[in-house]
Design an enzyme around this catalytic site. Structure first.
Site, mmCIF file in Angstrom:
data_model
loop_
_atom_site.group_PDB
_atom_site.id
_atom_site.type_symbol
_atom_site.label_atom_id
_atom_site.label_comp_id
_atom_site.label_asym_id
_atom_site.label_seq_id
_atom_site.Cartn_x
_atom_site.Cartn_y
_atom_site.Cartn_z
ATOM 1 N N ASP A 129 0.820 -1.210 0.000
ATOM 2 C CA ASP A 129 0.000 0.000 0.000
ATOM 3 C C ASP A 129 0.864 1.275 0.000
ATOM 4 O OD1 ASP A 129 -2.613 0.895 -0.086
ATOM 5 O OD2 ASP A 129 -2.734 1.231 2.077
ATOM 6 N N HIS A 130 0.455 2.252 -0.787
ATOM 7 C CA HIS A 130 1.059 3.598 -0.758
ATOM 8 C C HIS A 130 2.580 3.625 -0.771
ATOM 9 C CE1 HIS A 130 -2.558 5.989 -0.306
ATOM 10 N NE2 HIS A 130 -3.009 5.117 0.560
ATOM 11 N N GLY A 181 -7.318 8.013 8.270
ATOM 12 C CA GLY A 181 -7.385 8.349 9.689
ATOM 13 C C GLY A 181 -8.830 8.477 10.149
ATOM 14 N N HIS A 185 -10.075 4.896 -0.838
ATOM 15 C CA HIS A 185 -9.195 4.966 0.334
ATOM 16 C C HIS A 185 -9.954 5.606 1.498
ATOM 17 C CE1 HIS A 185 -5.143 3.857 -1.251
ATOM 18 N NE2 HIS A 185 -5.858 3.876 -2.360
ATOM 19 N N VAL A 239 -9.294 -0.285 4.579
ATOM 20 C CA VAL A 239 -9.513 -0.017 6.006
ATOM 21 C C VAL A 239 -8.196 -0.251 6.744
ATOM 22 C CG1 VAL A 239 -10.806 -0.640 8.074
ATOM 23 C CG2 VAL A 239 -11.892 -0.861 5.824
HETATM 24 P P1 13P Z 1 -8.114 4.493 6.901
HETATM 25 O O1 13P Z 1 -6.877 4.454 7.729
HETATM 26 O O2 13P Z 1 -8.835 5.784 7.007
HETATM 27 O O3 13P Z 1 -9.004 3.314 7.142
HETATM 28 O O4 13P Z 1 -7.642 4.420 5.362
HETATM 29 C C1 13P Z 1 -7.011 3.269 4.909
HETATM 30 C C2 13P Z 1 -6.429 3.433 3.558
HETATM 31 O O5 13P Z 1 -6.967 4.098 2.695
HETATM 32 C C3 13P Z 1 -5.181 2.724 3.308
HETATM 33 O O6 13P Z 1 -4.697 2.915 2.025
#
Ligand code: 13P
Length: 291
Positions: A82-83, A182, A215, A238
């Site tokens: 992720d990211h 968040g 997201h 999530v």
């Molecule tokens: P949250 O932390 O708001 O659940 O978002 C998760 C997310 O988008 C991870 O890429």
């Protein structure tokens, strides 16, 4: 078992109007919890790790644990990075066995985002059956090492989204539509549904070209989630909720059993709480029974 990339499962989700839960985990107890949830609910599953936990355990260890657990799970499961803002680290995780990679160059100017995303797409498609997610516009909040303050957040432009998907060849597309990483500071976060609908229509209106990713799942009201799925959201991320669940459950368990020194029991309490949280999301996303 069926270890898969995310594209096939998300094309099915787009067509079937449900979303696959993409759960960020920071350790193997959480990983077991989300797998148990998906197995119980017979749901396809995307397990995500940010860069930090993949570096802490080592990407090979992450993949080995994922594969060992996925082998005995009778559902399709994907392991997603992720990211990741670093093209080289994306490539290393693809080599290690992650089945879906997110290159996040969304903080760079458009041309640079296209160039970096395309480099990861070309690499992942060359080395294996690995799908790639990329983001346009910026999602506010904090995820792993990436911080975006709310007023910097720029939403994805629909026409530019089409150009981005075409020029990068990306498999999955994450447009910034107003959701945030968040905890939301309001009960009713301002999500740009019209923009989401327009992007979905332009990219996937004549057959699914690149499933859309949402997201910032934590704290989204159920009606917002339902609307985003109706409009074409196929993967819902999530993370924060599962981090809170881990920490709060650990704290509560230790507080209630202050004289007990049995880490295994803390693990069981955490795994059960994570499983319950993931099961709740799977029901909300409509993916139960879709494995
Ligand atoms: P949250 O932390 O708001 O659940 O978002 C998760 C997310 O988008 C991870 O890429």
């Amino acid at each position: 078992m069926s270890v898969e990339n995310a594209k096939g499962m998300l094309i099915k989700a787009t067509q079937g109007k449900y979303a696959v839960g993409a759960f960020n985990v920071t350790d193997f107890v959480q990983m077991e919890g989300v797998i148990e949830a998906a197995v119980n609910k017979k749901a396809p599953l995307i397990i995500q790790t940010s860069v930090e936990p993949s570096k802490f355990y080592g990407r090979k260890m992450m993949v080995a644990a994922f594969r060992a657990l996925a082998e005995s799970a009778p559902i399709p499961i994907c392991l997603h990075l992720d990211h990741c803002t670093d093209v080289d680290y994306c490539k290393k995780c693809a080599d290690a066995g992650y089945t879906n990679i997110m290159i996040d160059a969304s903080k760079f100017p458009f041309e640079e985002n296209v160039r970096m995303s395309k480099e990861v797409v070309d690499y992942c498609h060359k080395v294996g059956d690995i799908s790639v997610e990329a983001e346009l516009g910026t999602v506010s909040g904090v995820e792993d090492q990436i911080k975006v303050v709310e007023d910097e957040a720029q939403l994805a432009n629909p026409q530019q989204s089409v150009e981005f998907v075409e020029r990068t060849g990306v498999d999955l597309f994450a447009p910034a539509i107003g959701t945030a990483h968040g905890v939301y500071t309001t009960k009713d976060p301002k999500v740009d549904f019209e923009r989401m609908g327009k992007i979905a229509q332009l990219i996937n209106g004549k057959g699914v070209r690149a499933p859309l990713i949402v997201h910032g799942g934590t704290g989204l009201p159920p009606q917002t989630v339902a609307k985003l799925i109706e409009l074409g959201g196929a993967k819902l991320n999530v993370s924060t909720e599962l981090k809170y669940t881990l920490i709060d459950t650990t704290f509560a368990y230790i507080s209630e059993h202050r004289k007990e020194y049995n880490p295994g029991k803390i693990n069981i309490a955490v795994k059960n709480a994570i499983r319950e949280a993931a099961e709740k999301w799977i029901d909300m996303l409509g993916s139960a029974g879709k494995a």
